[in-house]
Design an enzyme around this catalytic site. Sequence first.
Site, PDB file in Angstrom:
ATOM      1  N   HIS A 160      55.201  35.049  42.437  1.00 50.93           N
ATOM      2  CA  HIS A 160      55.168  35.255  40.977  1.00 50.93           C
ATOM      3  C   HIS A 160      55.635  33.977  40.253  1.00 50.93           C
ATOM      4  CE1 HIS A 160      56.237  37.043  37.084  1.00 50.93           C
ATOM      5  NE2 HIS A 160      55.891  38.229  37.460  1.00 50.93           N
ATOM      6  N   GLU A 264      50.218  33.769  39.045  1.00 53.18           N
ATOM      7  CA  GLU A 264      50.789  34.425  40.233  1.00 53.18           C
ATOM      8  C   GLU A 264      49.726  34.604  41.315  1.00 53.18           C
ATOM      9  OE1 GLU A 264      52.557  37.992  38.537  1.00 53.18           O
ATOM     10  OE2 GLU A 264      52.905  36.839  36.703  1.00 53.18           O
TER      11      GLU A 264
HETATM   12  O1  TA6 Z   1      53.455  39.485  36.374  1.00 50.47           O
HETATM   13  C1  TA6 Z   1      53.503  40.048  35.114  1.00 50.47           C
HETATM   14  C2  TA6 Z   1      54.512  41.185  35.112  1.00 50.47           C
HETATM   15  O2  TA6 Z   1      54.065  42.262  35.904  1.00 50.47           O
HETATM   16  C3  TA6 Z   1      54.747  41.568  33.661  1.00 50.47           C
HETATM   17  O3  TA6 Z   1      54.198  42.826  33.371  1.00 50.47           O
HETATM   18  C4  TA6 Z   1      56.270  41.517  33.527  1.00 50.47           C
HETATM   19  O4  TA6 Z   1      56.822  42.766  33.838  1.00 50.47           O
HETATM   20  C5  TA6 Z   1      56.595  40.436  34.555  1.00 50.47           C
HETATM   21  O5  TA6 Z   1      55.770  40.742  35.651  1.00 50.47           O
HETATM   22  C6  TA6 Z   1      58.045  40.286  34.887  1.00 50.47           C
HETATM   23  O6  TA6 Z   1      58.488  41.362  35.645  1.00 50.47           O
HETATM   24  P1  TA6 Z   1      60.082  41.445  35.960  1.00 50.47           P
HETATM   25  O7  TA6 Z   1      60.284  42.692  36.709  1.00 50.47           O
HETATM   26  O8  TA6 Z   1      60.406  40.210  36.779  1.00 50.47           O
HETATM   27  O9  TA6 Z   1      60.737  41.392  34.614  1.00 50.47           O
END
Ligand code: TA6
Length: 291
Positions: A160, A264
């Site tokens: 991510h 990601e």
């Molecule tokens: O990758 C995007 C996502 O799924 C967003 O929807 C947001 O929730 C982000 O990940 C961050 O997630 P986190 O649990 O690290 O705050």
Amino acid sequence: MLSELKRLFAIPGLAFEQGDGGLLRAVVNTPACHGELVLQGAHVTSWVPAGQQPVLWLSQKSNFDKGRPIRGGVPICFPWFGPNAKDSSAPAHGSARLVEWQVVSTLSKEDGAIAMGLATSIDPFVLNFDVEFGRVLRMTLRTELSKDATSPQSFEDALHTYFAVSDIRTISIAGLETVAYIDKVDQAALRPASGIPIQFAGETDRVYVDTRADCLLMDDGMKRVIRVSKSGSVSTVVWNPWIDKSKRMADFGDDEWPAMVCIETANVAAGRIELSPGESHATTAILSVEA
Ligand code: TA6
């Protein structure tokens, strides 16, 4: 623990120390780059190639506490992506980024890169994370389903990656122009390919469902293009929280959204991976900077 790490794994250009919040971390300093990795979550938190500005973004408001996610760098999402479909109390993006990983190897490579191998297990899977800090950042998450498992098991995974950008309002992302995407800002509607590079004018949260393409992050403000190459990944997720969502995240500064974007490298939704006992899968992301 720290003294053992130093004795067993410190090599020229790679040191171990207690970092923010007392979390153990590896620090790479070589002619090729500076890098940092927090052992909790095998979480890459910094990569600065020689002569470049930082490539990864880290929130000034990030937590650095045992068992809590770090906001920025490269969180490893596993064995699910996003909220857990069956258990709302389970941690978002799974537990891999929250647990202690063990260092299993360190190596100084011919090309001047520093390679690290880390491992953990999240039953019934065994995880290995291999990272190479050099002029290029190479990361591979290898997942094996224990041969003792009694049936096939599936999982989602994602590297991510949070990128530092000059201004989200002026950058663009090329490479996904021909790919349909799930728009998580619009009731997870399936949207057709846009035909144009991605530009940002609001909260953006897209799962590109079937792509093996490289992405190019075009950043005129920083006078660079960041290439994200991948293998073993059929999904690419693109995210910027913009103004309102940033305010709703305690570990994300209200004024930080212009300075970051996530690209990601993932296998999510219909791209989830199923393994038979004893089988393994590798998800690889390779980051490079072209001035
Ligand atoms: O990758 C995007 C996502 O799924 C967003 O929807 C947001 O929730 C982000 O990940 C961050 O997630 P986190 O649990 O690290 O705050």
